[in-house]
Scaffold this motif. Structure first.
Motif, PDB file in Angstrom:
ATOM      1  N   TYR A   1       0.827  -1.201   0.000  1.00 18.91           N
ATOM      2  CA  TYR A   1       0.000   0.000   0.000  1.00 18.91           C
ATOM      3  C   TYR A   1       0.864   1.255   0.000  1.00 18.91           C
ATOM      4  O   TYR A   1       0.580   2.222  -0.718  1.00 18.91           O
ATOM      5  CB  TYR A   1      -0.928   0.001   1.217  1.00 18.91           C
ATOM      6  CG  TYR A   1      -1.827  -1.204   1.310  1.00 18.91           C
ATOM      7  CD1 TYR A   1      -2.482  -1.694   0.181  1.00 18.91           C
ATOM      8  CD2 TYR A   1      -2.048  -1.858   2.511  1.00 18.91           C
ATOM      9  CE1 TYR A   1      -3.311  -2.799   0.255  1.00 18.91           C
ATOM     10  CE2 TYR A   1      -2.874  -2.959   2.608  1.00 18.91           C
ATOM     11  CZ  TYR A   1      -3.497  -3.424   1.475  1.00 18.91           C
ATOM     12  OH  TYR A   1      -4.318  -4.526   1.555  1.00 18.91           O
ATOM     13  N   ARG A   2       1.925   1.242   0.813  1.00 19.65           N
ATOM     14  CA  ARG A   2       2.766   2.430   0.920  1.00 19.65           C
ATOM     15  C   ARG A   2       3.595   2.662  -0.339  1.00 19.65           C
ATOM     16  O   ARG A   2       3.806   3.808  -0.751  1.00 19.65           O
ATOM     17  CB  ARG A   2       3.703   2.301   2.133  1.00 19.65           C
ATOM     18  CG  ARG A   2       2.989   2.415   3.475  1.00 19.65           C
ATOM     19  CD  ARG A   2       3.962   2.437   4.635  1.00 19.65           C
ATOM     20  NE  ARG A   2       4.545   1.112   4.877  1.00 19.65           N
ATOM     21  CZ  ARG A   2       5.785   0.774   4.564  1.00 19.65           C
ATOM     22  NH1 ARG A   2       6.578   1.654   3.966  1.00 19.65           N
ATOM     23  NH2 ARG A   2       6.251  -0.435   4.828  1.00 19.65           N
ATOM     24  N   THR A   3       4.048   1.605  -0.964  1.00 15.41           N
ATOM     25  CA  THR A   3       4.953   1.745  -2.105  1.00 15.41           C
ATOM     26  C   THR A   3       4.210   1.987  -3.416  1.00 15.41           C
ATOM     27  O   THR A   3       4.645   2.810  -4.236  1.00 15.41           O
ATOM     28  CB  THR A   3       5.827   0.490  -2.246  1.00 15.41           C
ATOM     29  OG1 THR A   3       6.518   0.254  -1.017  1.00 15.41           O
ATOM     30  CG2 THR A   3       6.838   0.651  -3.371  1.00 15.41           C
ATOM     31  N   PHE A   4       3.109   1.294  -3.617  1.00 16.40           N
ATOM     32  CA  PHE A   4       2.440   1.334  -4.917  1.00 16.40           C
ATOM     33  C   PHE A   4       1.123   2.101  -4.910  1.00 16.40           C
ATOM     34  O   PHE A   4       0.865   2.885  -5.833  1.00 16.40           O
ATOM     35  CB  PHE A   4       2.196  -0.094  -5.420  1.00 16.40           C
ATOM     36  CG  PHE A   4       3.457  -0.842  -5.733  1.00 16.40           C
ATOM     37  CD1 PHE A   4       4.120  -0.628  -6.924  1.00 16.40           C
ATOM     38  CD2 PHE A   4       3.987  -1.747  -4.837  1.00 16.40           C
ATOM     39  CE1 PHE A   4       5.286  -1.315  -7.227  1.00 16.40           C
ATOM     40  CE2 PHE A   4       5.153  -2.447  -5.119  1.00 16.40           C
ATOM     41  CZ  PHE A   4       5.810  -2.223  -6.321  1.00 16.40           C
TER      42      PHE A   4
ATOM     43  N   GLY B   1       1.786   7.446 -10.743  1.00 15.63           N
ATOM     44  CA  GLY B   1       3.178   7.583 -11.167  1.00 15.63           C
ATOM     45  C   GLY B   1       3.734   6.295 -11.729  1.00 15.63           C
ATOM     46  O   GLY B   1       4.392   6.293 -12.777  1.00 15.63           O
ATOM     47  N   TRP B   2       3.488   5.167 -11.054  1.00 12.23           N
ATOM     48  CA  TRP B   2       3.950   3.873 -11.571  1.00 12.23           C
ATOM     49  C   TRP B   2       3.322   3.578 -12.934  1.00 12.23           C
ATOM     50  O   TRP B   2       3.999   3.087 -13.850  1.00 12.23           O
ATOM     51  CB  TRP B   2       3.592   2.759 -10.586  1.00 12.23           C
ATOM     52  CG  TRP B   2       4.435   2.729  -9.360  1.00 12.23           C
ATOM     53  CD1 TRP B   2       4.052   3.093  -8.098  1.00 12.23           C
ATOM     54  CD2 TRP B   2       5.802   2.315  -9.260  1.00 12.23           C
ATOM     55  NE1 TRP B   2       5.097   2.937  -7.220  1.00 12.23           N
ATOM     56  CE2 TRP B   2       6.181   2.455  -7.905  1.00 12.23           C
ATOM     57  CE3 TRP B   2       6.736   1.842 -10.171  1.00 12.23           C
ATOM     58  CZ2 TRP B   2       7.459   2.142  -7.447  1.00 12.23           C
ATOM     59  CZ3 TRP B   2       8.015   1.527  -9.729  1.00 12.23           C
ATOM     60  CH2 TRP B   2       8.361   1.671  -8.379  1.00 12.23           C
TER      61      TRP B   2
ATOM     62  N   GLY C   1      -1.636  -6.834 -13.202  1.00 12.27           N
ATOM     63  CA  GLY C   1      -1.975  -7.844 -12.209  1.00 12.27           C
ATOM     64  C   GLY C   1      -1.867  -7.320 -10.787  1.00 12.27           C
ATOM     65  O   GLY C   1      -2.687  -7.655  -9.920  1.00 12.27           O
ATOM     66  N   LEU C   2      -0.861  -6.478 -10.518  1.00 13.85           N
ATOM     67  CA  LEU C   2      -0.703  -5.900  -9.178  1.00 13.85           C
ATOM     68  C   LEU C   2      -1.860  -4.981  -8.840  1.00 13.85           C
ATOM     69  O   LEU C   2      -2.376  -5.012  -7.709  1.00 13.85           O
ATOM     70  CB  LEU C   2       0.620  -5.140  -9.110  1.00 13.85           C
ATOM     71  CG  LEU C   2       0.912  -4.415  -7.790  1.00 13.85           C
ATOM     72  CD1 LEU C   2       0.992  -5.398  -6.625  1.00 13.85           C
ATOM     73  CD2 LEU C   2       2.188  -3.597  -7.898  1.00 13.85           C
ATOM     74  N   TRP C   3      -2.297  -4.163  -9.779  1.00 14.37           N
ATOM     75  CA  TRP C   3      -3.428  -3.261  -9.509  1.00 14.37           C
ATOM     76  C   TRP C   3      -4.698  -4.048  -9.220  1.00 14.37           C
ATOM     77  O   TRP C   3      -5.475  -3.670  -8.336  1.00 14.37           O
ATOM     78  CB  TRP C   3      -3.649  -2.323 -10.686  1.00 14.37           C
ATOM     79  CG  TRP C   3      -2.614  -1.275 -10.946  1.00 14.37           C
ATOM     80  CD1 TRP C   3      -2.379  -0.643 -12.123  1.00 14.37           C
ATOM     81  CD2 TRP C   3      -1.673  -0.689 -10.016  1.00 14.37           C
ATOM     82  NE1 TRP C   3      -1.357   0.270 -12.008  1.00 14.37           N
ATOM     83  CE2 TRP C   3      -0.912   0.272 -10.717  1.00 14.37           C
ATOM     84  CE3 TRP C   3      -1.400  -0.911  -8.668  1.00 14.37           C
ATOM     85  CZ2 TRP C   3       0.090   1.015 -10.105  1.00 14.37           C
ATOM     86  CZ3 TRP C   3      -0.374  -0.172  -8.064  1.00 14.37           C
ATOM     87  CH2 TRP C   3       0.336   0.774  -8.772  1.00 14.37           C
TER      88      TRP C   3
END
Length: 290
Positions: free
Chosen positions: A59-62, A68-69, A210-212
């Motif tokens: 949560y904090r990183t992405f 932005g990512w 997939g991460l989202w």
């Protein structure tokens, strides 16, 4: 060679799936079903899981920098694909402008949602511990004249007409990713020969998609907030439809960048015809010189 072969197989399979007509037409329906029925997963997940903590590294990183990512990976893929095909900086910038327009729309909606929350919300101060109502919730006292930022800084509660901006962002990013990287499948089927950097960027975009979706499921399962999450998902889908199904379908102009792949994909037949025309011109010029 082994690693490159694995890369080619993975990217070809992913491109075939994402470029499939059925997937492209129904992906937004799948995402809508996830947002609608995802909160039901809260009945089966454990509240002691690592994903049940808002401070988790994912949560904090992405999540906090999701746009932005998305811009970094999708922007690099779109630029490299368009420039490798046409070697036109102006055309590449035109295709990149779709991300800028989507980012501007997302930023404007976030500001409007913040204004709506401030205009319709109220600040409440919990009373001392032990003064609770029958359902175990603490008694709240209305504090008038407090803005949302002031209320939260003072450690009080703010209750307003909220729309989940996290779900809004994740849905918009998922739909945008699916639209932009789906061009890779038709590009391969028309005889394109991408190099390793382009394939790696495409694979990173697939992993990001997939991460989202995974983070979206985590938010719905571990932090269910109905109907704010449903409204956020609906706003994300409406933003995607307004951009990619209406605006970007218009003819390219100074205010419309056009749809993904426009001006990039050519059939093998047209490519062979262009080569034949160039050969004929070269032969005619050589004859005249002789």
């Amino acid at each position: 060679m082994v690693l490159y072969t694995v890369l080619v197989v993975l990217t070809d399979l992913a491109a075939r799936l994402l470029g499939n007509t059925v997937f492209r037409r129904h992906f937004h329906l799948l995402l809508s079903a996830v947002v609608t029925f995802g909160p039901a997963l809260s009945l089966w997940v454990s509240p002691h899981s690592v994903f049940a903590k808002r401070g988790h590294v994912l949560y904090r990183t992405f999540l906090r920098s999701g746009w932005g990512w998305t811009c970094i990976f999708v922007g690099a893929f779109v630029f490299l694909l368009s420039f490798s095909i046409r070697q036109s900086l102006a055309l590449s910038i035109r295709h990149l402008s779709r991300l800028g327009l989507a980012g501007g729309l997302w930023f404007a909606f976030c500001k409007l949602l913040d204004l709506l929350d401030n205009a319709t919300g109220d600040c409440y101060e919990p009373l001392a511990a032990g003064l609770e109502v029958s359902n175990g919730q603490p008694l709240l006292v209305l504090r008038e004249g407090e803005s949302k930022s002031q209320c939260l800084k003072a450690g009080m509660l703010w209750r307003g007409y909220d729309v989940s901006q996290d779900v809004f962002l994740l849905c918009l990013c998922c739909l945008l990713l699916a639209e932009e990287i789906a061009v890779f499948g038709p590009y391969l089927s028309l005889g394109g020969f991408p190099d390793a950097p382009l394939r790696i960027l495409f694979l990173f975009c697939v992993l990001l998609l997939g991460l989202w979706i995974f983070l979206l499921l985590c938010l719905l399962a571990y932090f269910p907030e109905f109907p704010t999450q449903l409204l956020g998902g609906a706003l994300g889908c409406l933003s995607w439809r307004g951009l990619y199904k209406v605006w970007y379908r218009l003819e390219p102009s100074w205010c419309c960048p056009g749809r993904p792949g426009l001006g990039l994909l050519m059939t093998k037949t047209s490519t062979e015809e262009n080569l034949q025309i160039r050969n004929n011109c070269f032969t005619a010029t050589a004859t005249e010189m002789n």
